[in-house]
Structure formats: structure tokens, C-alpha cells
Design a protein around this motif. Structure first.
Motif, short mmCIF file in Angstrom:
data_model
loop_
_atom_site.label_atom_id
_atom_site.label_comp_id
_atom_site.label_asym_id
_atom_site.label_seq_id
_atom_site.Cartn_x
_atom_site.Cartn_y
_atom_site.Cartn_z
N LEU A 86 101.29 127.63 61.99
CA LEU A 86 101.94 128.60 61.11
C LEU A 86 102.20 129.83 61.94
O LEU A 86 101.58 130.06 62.97
CB LEU A 86 101.03 128.98 59.94
CG LEU A 86 100.82 127.93 58.86
CD1 LEU A 86 99.90 128.47 57.79
CD2 LEU A 86 102.13 127.53 58.24
N PHE A 87 103.10 130.67 61.51
CA PHE A 87 103.40 131.88 62.24
C PHE A 87 102.98 133.08 61.42
O PHE A 87 103.43 133.28 60.31
CB PHE A 87 104.89 131.95 62.58
CG PHE A 87 105.30 130.86 63.52
CD1 PHE A 87 105.08 131.00 64.88
CD2 PHE A 87 105.84 129.67 63.06
CE1 PHE A 87 105.43 130.00 65.76
CE2 PHE A 87 106.19 128.67 63.92
CZ PHE A 87 105.98 128.82 65.29
N GLU A 133 109.45 125.84 68.06
CA GLU A 133 108.94 126.62 69.19
C GLU A 133 110.07 127.32 69.93
O GLU A 133 109.96 128.49 70.30
CB GLU A 133 108.16 125.72 70.15
CG GLU A 133 107.54 126.51 71.30
CD GLU A 133 106.72 125.64 72.22
OE1 GLU A 133 106.68 125.96 73.42
OE2 GLU A 133 106.12 124.66 71.75
N THR A 134 111.19 126.63 70.12
CA THR A 134 112.35 127.24 70.78
C THR A 134 112.87 128.42 69.96
O THR A 134 113.16 129.49 70.51
CB THR A 134 113.46 126.19 70.97
OG1 THR A 134 112.95 125.13 71.78
CG2 THR A 134 114.68 126.79 71.63
N GLN A 135 112.97 128.24 68.65
CA GLN A 135 113.43 129.33 67.79
C GLN A 135 112.45 130.48 67.79
O GLN A 135 112.85 131.65 67.79
CB GLN A 135 113.67 128.81 66.37
CG GLN A 135 114.84 127.88 66.30
CD GLN A 135 114.99 127.23 64.93
OE1 GLN A 135 114.08 127.26 64.11
NE2 GLN A 135 116.14 126.64 64.69
N TRP A 136 111.17 130.18 67.82
CA TRP A 136 110.13 131.20 67.86
C TRP A 136 110.27 132.03 69.13
O TRP A 136 110.23 133.26 69.09
CB TRP A 136 108.76 130.51 67.77
CG TRP A 136 107.59 131.35 68.12
CD1 TRP A 136 107.17 132.49 67.51
CD2 TRP A 136 106.65 131.11 69.16
NE1 TRP A 136 106.04 132.97 68.09
CE2 TRP A 136 105.70 132.13 69.12
CE3 TRP A 136 106.53 130.11 70.12
CZ2 TRP A 136 104.63 132.20 70.00
CZ3 TRP A 136 105.46 130.18 70.99
CH2 TRP A 136 104.53 131.21 70.92
N LYS A 137 110.47 131.37 70.27
CA LYS A 137 110.63 132.09 71.54
C LYS A 137 111.89 132.95 71.52
O LYS A 137 111.87 134.09 72.00
CB LYS A 137 110.67 131.10 72.70
CG LYS A 137 109.33 130.48 73.01
CD LYS A 137 109.44 129.46 74.12
CE LYS A 137 108.10 128.82 74.40
NZ LYS A 137 108.19 127.77 75.43
N THR A 138 112.98 132.43 70.98
CA THR A 138 114.21 133.21 70.88
C THR A 138 114.00 134.43 69.99
O THR A 138 114.37 135.55 70.34
CB THR A 138 115.36 132.34 70.34
OG1 THR A 138 115.55 131.24 71.22
CG2 THR A 138 116.64 133.14 70.23
N HIS A 139 113.37 134.21 68.84
CA HIS A 139 113.07 135.32 67.92
C HIS A 139 112.27 136.40 68.63
O HIS A 139 112.60 137.59 68.56
CB HIS A 139 112.30 134.79 66.70
CG HIS A 139 111.86 135.87 65.76
ND1 HIS A 139 110.73 136.63 65.97
CD2 HIS A 139 112.41 136.31 64.62
CE1 HIS A 139 110.60 137.49 64.98
NE2 HIS A 139 111.61 137.32 64.16
N LYS A 191 103.45 135.41 66.02
CA LYS A 191 102.39 134.83 66.82
C LYS A 191 101.94 133.53 66.16
O LYS A 191 101.63 133.52 64.97
CB LYS A 191 101.21 135.80 66.91
CG LYS A 191 100.10 135.33 67.81
CD LYS A 191 99.02 136.39 67.90
CE LYS A 191 97.90 135.89 68.78
NZ LYS A 191 96.81 136.85 68.84
N PRO A 192 101.92 132.44 66.92
CA PRO A 192 101.51 131.17 66.31
C PRO A 192 100.02 131.17 65.97
O PRO A 192 99.22 131.77 66.66
CB PRO A 192 101.84 130.14 67.38
CG PRO A 192 101.78 130.88 68.66
CD PRO A 192 102.22 132.29 68.34
N LYS A 193 99.70 130.51 64.89
CA LYS A 193 98.31 130.38 64.46
C LYS A 193 98.08 128.91 64.14
O LYS A 193 98.74 128.36 63.27
CB LYS A 193 98.07 131.23 63.22
CG LYS A 193 96.70 131.10 62.61
CD LYS A 193 96.63 131.94 61.35
CE LYS A 193 95.33 131.70 60.64
NZ LYS A 193 95.27 132.43 59.38
#
Length: 132
Positions: free
Chosen positions: A127-128, A99-105, A114-116
Motif C-alpha cells: 500500500l502507499f 511501481e513504475t507509476q510510483w517512481k514517476t509520481h 512511500k510504499p508500506k
């Protein structure tokens, strides 16, 4: 990781994966963990010299292909666990890192992810999906 390499690299990497699996297969419990440096030293004793990055890639392959079940990493190194609660806690830490990496990305504003939510058996995961 492995599929992007030439066939001869694949062959040598599978041999490396076997060597690393052999080293870790009896390391059950945090008290029996081995650090990456310790694994590299054992490999050098077997006349195998690789980088820490390559070792991490091999360990990732071992996990993803389920060559060793419930292989955990912690500050003390790598080990196997037989404790389901420990695996659940480890997966929660992995999700938090993802989640942290997703927010940084997404903060870069280029191809946000977008998370699914998905359901696998009785467990829920994320999954993203890529939204350009």
C-alpha cells in the motif's frame, strides 16, 4: 470512480456494468478475449454508446467489486481465467506497473508516496502511505 458521481449517473453506470459483465462472463481463456473496441461494438448493438475511457472505468469497477472473478487484460483484450498461475503472473505485471507509476509520481517531488508492505492472508502486498 462511481462514488464521485451523482446518484442518477450511478444508476446508469450500474446498468452499464451489468451489460459489460454479461458480455464478458463467458469469455474464458485468452483465445476467447474481446478487445475494448469489440465490447463497444456489442454495446452499440444494444443501443448503448459509451467512450473507451468510460468502458475502462466500468471494467475497473467490475474488477474492484469482484463482479467477475479473475478478469484479465492483455494485448488481445479482456477475458476470464481459471488458472491461478496466470492470475499470479498478471498481478506481478500490475505490481511492476504500479511501481513504475510510483517512481514517476515521486520524481515530481510533490507529496511523495512511500510504499508500506502489508500482509493479507498468506500473500504480501504494498500500500502507499502519503507523506507530505
Amino acid at each position: 470512480f462511481l462514488s464521485q458521481r451523482p446518484w442518477f449517473w450511478l444508476s446508469s453506470s450500474l446498468k452499464l456494468a451489468y451489460s459489460v459483465t454479461s458480455i464478458l462472463q463467458n469469455r474464458i481463456g485468452k483465445q476467447n478475449s474481446l478487445t475494448g473496441s469489440e465490447i463497444l461494438k456489442i454495446l452499440r448493438l444494444q443501443n448503448i454508446s459509451i467512450s473507451g475511457g468510460k468502458l475502462r472505468g466500468i471494467i475497473e469497477y467490475i474488477r474492484q467489486e469482484r463482479k467477475l472473478i479473475w478478469l484479465i487484460a492483455c494485448g488481445k483484450g479482456y477475458y476470464l481465467t481459471r488458472d491461478r498461475a496466470e492470475v499470479i503472473a498478471y498481478c506481478a505485471r500490475l505490481r511492476a506497473r504500479i511501481e513504475t507509476q510510483w517512481k514517476t509520481h515521486n520524481s515530481y517531488g510533490i507529496q511523495p508516496l512511500k510504499p508500506k508492505k502489508i500482509k493479507i492472508g498468506q500473500n504480501q502486498g504494498v500500500l502507499f502511505d502519503n507523506y507530505s
